[in-house]
Design an enzyme around this catalytic site. Structure first.
Site, PDB file in Angstrom:
ATOM      1  N   HIS A 122       0.478  -1.299   0.366  1.00  0.00           N
ATOM      2  CA  HIS A 122       0.120  -0.189   0.043  1.00  0.00           C
ATOM      3  C   HIS A 122       0.537   1.619   0.226  1.00  0.00           C
ATOM      4  O   HIS A 122       0.080   2.050  -0.389  1.00  0.00           O
ATOM      5  CB  HIS A 122      -1.419  -0.387   1.281  1.00  0.00           C
ATOM      6  CG  HIS A 122      -0.367   0.356   2.551  1.00  0.00           C
ATOM      7  ND1 HIS A 122       0.151  -0.770   3.174  1.00  0.00           N
ATOM      8  CD2 HIS A 122      -0.034   1.427   3.195  1.00  0.00           C
ATOM      9  CE1 HIS A 122       0.215  -0.272   4.668  1.00  0.00           C
ATOM     10  NE2 HIS A 122       0.543   0.354   4.775  1.00  0.00           N
ATOM     11  N   ASP A 127       0.144  -7.286   1.277  1.00  0.00           N
ATOM     12  CA  ASP A 127       0.869  -5.900   1.642  1.00  0.00           C
ATOM     13  C   ASP A 127       2.210  -6.167   1.056  1.00  0.00           C
ATOM     14  O   ASP A 127       2.874  -5.432   2.799  1.00  0.00           O
ATOM     15  CB  ASP A 127      -0.427  -5.298   2.371  1.00  0.00           C
ATOM     16  CG  ASP A 127       0.183  -4.448   3.104  1.00  0.00           C
ATOM     17  OD1 ASP A 127      -0.006  -3.499   1.704  1.00  0.00           O
ATOM     18  OD2 ASP A 127      -0.540  -3.697   4.015  1.00  0.00           O
ATOM     19  N   SER A 132       4.328   2.161   7.842  1.00  0.00           N
ATOM     20  CA  SER A 132       3.632   1.219   7.352  1.00  0.00           C
ATOM     21  C   SER A 132       5.377   0.784   6.133  1.00  0.00           C
ATOM     22  O   SER A 132       6.480   1.429   5.668  1.00  0.00           O
ATOM     23  CB  SER A 132       3.405   1.314   6.255  1.00  0.00           C
ATOM     24  OG  SER A 132       1.950   1.082   6.232  1.00  0.00           O
TER      25      SER A 132
END
Length: 586
Positions: A156, A187, A265
């Protein structure tokens, strides 16, 4: 399977994703969560970047699988000649407790020459106007170096990217990075950097094992609130299959109590001197509850890319199962008191299981591992996880031995496992939507991102029939798409048909439509004066003069400033077919 079935497309798509770009929440799942809707997982996204406030920001987020860590090798060779100091950190792993005195300090030492900050410029397509893109967005995330001069981050972080830069700790220089592979279901993404200057002094981190409960980890990255590297520490509180918000997937994840914020992230969670996972999402409304992707999932992704040259996905058995916790239910299917298992209720027609298993079969064991009545299997230290984890650990085209109870008799079958796709795609990152325009009718394949264009409450505001088909229908043959009329661009040629939008296309001149490419071929190759298109279970009909419609199409495209009546992917396929036909004729 309970969680990895094709019905997961529905169940997993309904998780709360209010912070996720391109995803919307379905209230039906929130109702089933008994008031816990504020504690549903959210994708930990990249930080708000210091770009103008008017520029929209990238926000990071079901049908899927997990993997078998014993099959994979660890990635340990350093990028440069500098070696990572191997510290002797003792652990009482049997007790599940960590005796490491300062995991955060160890993580800092490791991370300074391994963790990078990632700057992404991305552009998402418009699904209502598939020939256009939405405005450009900027975002930031984290990543870390592994062997082979590769950088691991979240999918992402680089989804729909158009430009990616990376910056190492202590440097003011940003280096251009290319995305080598992306696995949106898990992901994860792999970046490569060509600059030799970037790799000077960089060290590769080694992937470790799944941590035990209460073991200490330190999350390293570049979260919001500052520009420099950040380290937060916590302990492992849970290991189980979890909703991966970005990929709409169910895979194994590790829950920790370390703070994971936007910008974290893609950063590593370090345990001792090895990576225990990759930070990727948290729980909205809850404090310090974050999730990291465990190393078995990471290794499965990396190994698949190395073996096949691209992301290959996670396997599915293609079955939907019902728990058999009720005694009368087990008795009704002739199960003895010692037997446990789950009941097969649906089978994906495109799966290998469709040729072997039958409805009302009872799955007793998978690869020799007994399946409990609730669909779980044993998993270390008296923990249990769903047997979907065992399935997703398999490599594509690998076989599994399943024990089945059928009409009171036990059987064993060998089933080939492979990734399976739903009829209506759950996501479509890093690609432009397909479309075809004829006589002002805009034809597109139905996707969930298309339905998300109806807003936050898309599950209720999108056309009910299309939404139901997106969540329920299964593909009957390979390459099948659900083609719809997205909208009608008004013209004299389509007067009276303007309300025939948001309907499925069933037939063209009596021929059933398989997908958008097939529809395009049927219309382009029409050799009759009239063109007939049957919509929505043949309850609505469009009839056009074919030659007049072709002329009108050009005028409509010019009026709406649309460069092409056909998307580039279909145009390429069409040109290839024309070239092949020409070669054959010669």
């Amino acid at each position: 399977m309970l969680l990895r079935s094709f019905r997961t497309v529905e169940l997993l798509r309904r998780i709360s994703t209010s912070s996720v770009s391109g995803y919307r929440t379905s209230p039906s799942l929130l109702q089933r969560c008994n008031g816990f809707q504020s504690y549903l997982p959210h994708r930990v996204t990249t930080t708000e970047s210091p770009f103008p406030s008017h520029i929209s920001r990238f926000c990071s987020s079901q049908s899927a699988n997990s993997q078998n860590e014993n099959r994979h090798t660890t990635l340990s060779s350093p990028v440069s000649s500098r070696r990572v100091n191997n510290r002797k950190i003792s652990r009482r792993r049997k007790a599940g407790k960590s005796l490491s005195i300062s995991p955060a300090a160890d993580a800092v030492d490791l991370a300074l020459d391994s963790v990078v900050k990632i700057f992404t410029v991305s552009t998402s397509p418009s699904y209502f106007l598939p020939w256009q893109n939405k405005s450009q967005r900027e975002s930031m995330g984290s990543g870390f170096v592994i062997s082979g001069r590769k950088i691991i981050t979240n999918a992402h972080v680089v989804a729909d990217h158009s430009f990616v830069l990376v910056r190492k700790h202590g440097s003011s220089i940003k280096h251009r990075a290319e995305v080598q592979a992306v696995g949106h279901e898990c992901d994860l993404a792999i970046l490569v950097v060509d600059s030799e200057v970037f790799w000077e002094g960089m060290n590769a981190l080694e992937l470790g094992d799944i941590p035990f409960l209460q073991e200490a980890v330190a999350v390293v990255g570049y979260p919001q609130g500052g520009d420099n590297i950040s380290v937060t520490k916590g302990v492992v509180s849970r290991v189980e299959p979890t909703q991966y918000v970005h990929g709409a997937t169910q895979l194994m994840a590790i829950q920790i109590d370390a703070a994971i914020n936007p910008g974290n992230s893609g950063g590593p969670a370090i345990m001792g001197n090895k990576v225990a996972g990759v930070a990727f999402q948290n729980l909205s409304g809850a404090e310090n509850i974050g999730y990291i992707i465990p190393t078995p999932v990471i290794k499965h992704f990396i190994n698949g890319v190395e073996e096949c040259g691209k992301y290959i996905g996670f396997c599915s058995m293609g079955v939907s199962c019902q728990p058999m916790e009720n005694g009368e239910l087990r008795s009704g299917f002739q199960m003895s008191s010692e037997m446990t298992g789950v009941l097969v209720s649906k089978i994906n027609p495109l799966s290998d299981a469709h040729k072997i298993l039958k409805k009302d079969d009872v799955l007793l064991a998978f690869d020799g591992v007994p399946i409990a009545n609730d669909g779980t299997v044993p998993f270390r230290n008296r923990e249990r996880i769903t047997f979907d984890h065992l399935v997703s650990m398999k490599k594509p085209d690998e076989t599994a031995l399943v024990k089945v109870l059928r009409e009171g008799k036990e059987h064993e079958f060998s089933i080939t496992l492979r990734p399976l796709q739903p009829l209506v795609p759950v996501h479509q990152f890093d690609q432009l939507p397909s479309y075809y325009i004829f006589a002002g009718f805009v034809f597109v394949p139905l996707t969930q991102p298309y339905l998300h264009e109806y807003g936050e409450d898309w599950y209720n505001t999108s056309p009910r029939t299309l939404c139901h088909r997106a969540l329920k229908d299964l593909p009957k043959k390979a390459g099948q798409q659900l083609v719809i009329v997205s909208q009608v661009l008004m013209d004299d040629i389509n007067t009276g048909y303007e309300r025939l939008a948001e309907l499925q296309v069933n037939k063209v001149n009596g021929v059933e439509v398989n997908n958008l490419r097939h529809l395009c071929q049927l219309i382009e190759n029409c050799n009759t004066e009239k063109l007939r298109i049957d919509l929505d279970d043949e309850s609505r009909v469009i009839v056009l003069n074919y030659q007049s419609a072709k002329i009108a199409t050009s005028l409509i495209l010019k009026r709406h400033r649309i460069a092409s009546a056909i998307s580039s992917d279909l145009l390429i396929e069409q040109n290839l077919e024309t070239e092949l036909a020409s070669c054959s004729a010669v």
